[in-house]
Scaffold this active site. Structure first.
Site, PDB file in Angstrom:
ATOM      1  N   LYS A  16      46.716  29.719  38.714  1.00  0.00           N
ATOM      2  CA  LYS A  16      47.754  31.045  38.721  1.00  0.00           C
ATOM      3  C   LYS A  16      49.315  30.560  38.396  1.00  0.00           C
ATOM      4  CE  LYS A  16      44.370  33.988  38.936  1.00  0.00           C
ATOM      5  NZ  LYS A  16      43.122  33.193  39.143  1.00  0.00           N
TER       6      LYS A  16
HETATM    7  C1  LIG Z   1      41.488  39.273  38.308  1.00  0.00           C
HETATM    8  C2  LIG Z   1      41.307  38.311  39.375  1.00  0.00           C
HETATM    9  N1  LIG Z   1      40.936  38.997  40.612  1.00  0.00           N
HETATM   10  C3  LIG Z   1      40.594  38.142  41.511  1.00  0.00           C
HETATM   11  C4  LIG Z   1      40.509  36.955  41.800  1.00  0.00           C
HETATM   12  C5  LIG Z   1      40.158  36.111  42.840  1.00  0.00           C
HETATM   13  O1  LIG Z   1      41.181  35.269  43.421  1.00  0.00           O
HETATM   14  P1  LIG Z   1      40.771  33.867  43.949  1.00  0.00           P
HETATM   15  O2  LIG Z   1      40.096  32.852  43.147  1.00  0.00           O
HETATM   16  O3  LIG Z   1      42.255  33.452  44.750  1.00  0.00           O
HETATM   17  O4  LIG Z   1      39.994  34.196  45.200  1.00  0.00           O
HETATM   18  C6  LIG Z   1      40.793  36.103  40.517  1.00  0.00           C
HETATM   19  C7  LIG Z   1      40.838  34.777  40.494  1.00  0.00           C
HETATM   20  O5  LIG Z   1      40.384  33.736  39.744  1.00  0.00           O
HETATM   21  C8  LIG Z   1      41.003  36.966  39.430  1.00  0.00           C
HETATM   22  O6  LIG Z   1      41.511  36.199  38.379  1.00  0.00           O
END
Ligand SMILES: Cc1ncc(COP(=O)(O)O)c(C=O)c1O
Length: 386
Positions: A193
């Protein structure tokens, strides 16, 4: 000085689709915390929360240990539970919908717009039932949704609005920053990210009551954390709701705060590299997604539509380019098919797009020459007859 960066996305590809940047200032920030006496619930957490709140303009920010946790505390704080539904996009990482299921509620998938792959407000409206409690829209690839249209819809039906902005830190809609466009905004700090804390996330809101509930939910539903009790000189605490351990450590928060200082430059680089892709791909069979004139795209992912996508994917990987696909629509995953009886035909625009989309590498350490190398490899892959 940049330390060597491991290639943890895109398997063995020499150019991954996304990659973190860690420098000596990040390492020094984490080392300082290691010697500070506070490894969790310490002052680095509040500092990182304040820094992200300042950057986005959100009044309040709750650091948690993943973007998934941010979505979960948002859904739980909004009171989603058994018997409720939340309308969401199918073209997202499964976590967006999973957070609804964690609460015992049902995600209802509404289709996306063909040109941007963002939630279509008209489709979202058609998916609303008397059980709907929230709309969870995804700023896919880093482009903010049409938040005014979604706000009107939410207000008309008395619904809460959640932004899954895990792709969109630094984006803007009609001049307004991501972080203030919905009732709660979820961010992710996973290594691919915009900024990273290893694993990590944040839930942003302007609503003091939602803030209080999300803060308690990240800490077992307890009204005060350890440091607050220490400061008050009391061992007493009360668990007032069923919460979780979603706390983000001080080391992670120090890393996040250090990374945030470089975010404006990284956003600029991402936008420049995306602009170069746009120019190099113009007139080729690879069609980039469109950006609406009233949006500032945060350029997390550079997504193109290509014919014969799987063959192009293989040809790119064979050339050492770590392309990826974001995403298989969530309602087509075996779990969602079996648990909710979903399948093909529910969201035809998302399903058709999912056959064509390809994510090209994009991260701040890439050079214009890297972008040219990807564009050349893509031209060869598109021309090949495999
Ligand atoms: C659109 C979206 N929502 C939620 C998430 C969840 O984030 P995390 O991996 O930090 O739990 C991601 C991460 O890949 C994502 O791309």
């Amino acid at each position: 000085m940049s330390r060597p960066q491991p290639d943890d996305h895109g398997a063995s590809a020499s150019l991954p689709y996304g990659r973190q940047e860690i420098d000596e200032t990040d390492i020094a920030a984490v080392e300082a915390v290691l010697g500070s006496g506070w490894l969790t619930t310490g002052p680095a957490v509040a500092r990182f929360e304040a820094a992200v709140a300042r950057f986005t303009g959100a009044a309040r920010a709750v650091a948690v240990n993943s973007g998934t946790a941010a979505l979960h505390v948002a859904a739980a704080a909004l009171g989603l539970g058994p018997g409720d539904e939340a309308v969401t996009s199918p073209l997202t990482f499964a976590a967006t919908a999973n957070c609804v299921v964690y609460c015992g509620a049902v995600p209802v998938f509404a289709d996306v717009l063909p040109e941007s792959l963002l939630l279509d407000p008209a489709a979202a409206e058609r998916a609303i039932t008397p059980r709907t409690k929230a709309i969870i829209a995804v700023d896919y690839a880093g482009q903010p949704c049409d938040w005014d249209a979604l706000r009107r819809l939410a207000d008309r039906h008395g619904l809460a609005l959640v932004a899954d902005a895990c792709h969109a830190l630094g984006g803007r809609y009609k001049g307004r920053d991501v972080g203030r466009l919905a009732d709660v905004t979820a961010l992710s700090f996973h290594p691919v990210k915009h900024i990273t804390t290893g694993e990590g996330g944040m839930a942003l809101t302007d609503d003091p009551d939602l803030d209080r509930r999300m803060r308690a939910l990240r800490n077992h539903g307890i009204d005060q954390d350890f440091r607050q009790r220490e400061q008050a000189g009391s061992w007493r605490y009360a668990m007032t709701m069923l919460g979780f351990n979603y706390r983000l450590s001080d080391m992670a928060c120090a890393l996040g705060e250090s990374q945030l200082a470089r975010l404006p430059g990284w956003l600029e680089t991402r936008r420049e590299l995306a602009g170069l892709y746009d120019r190099l791909l113009a007139g080729t069979p690879a069609r980039p997604l469109e950006t609406a004139a009233d949006r500032e795209h945060a350029r997390h992912l550079y997504v193109v539509r290509v014919p014969r996508r799987d063959a192009v994917f293989r040809a790119m990987r064979a050339q050492g380019i770590g392309v990826n696909v974001h995403y298989l629509p969530v309602h087509l995953h075996p779990y969602y098919r079996e648990r909710f009886g979903l399948g093909p035909g529910l969201c035809p625009v998302a399903e058709a797009a999912a056959e064509e989309i390809l994510t090209l590498p994009l991260f701040p350490a890439m050079t214009p020459d890297d972008v040219r190398r990807v564009a050349d490899a893509l031209a060869r892959a598109l021309a090949s007859r495999d």
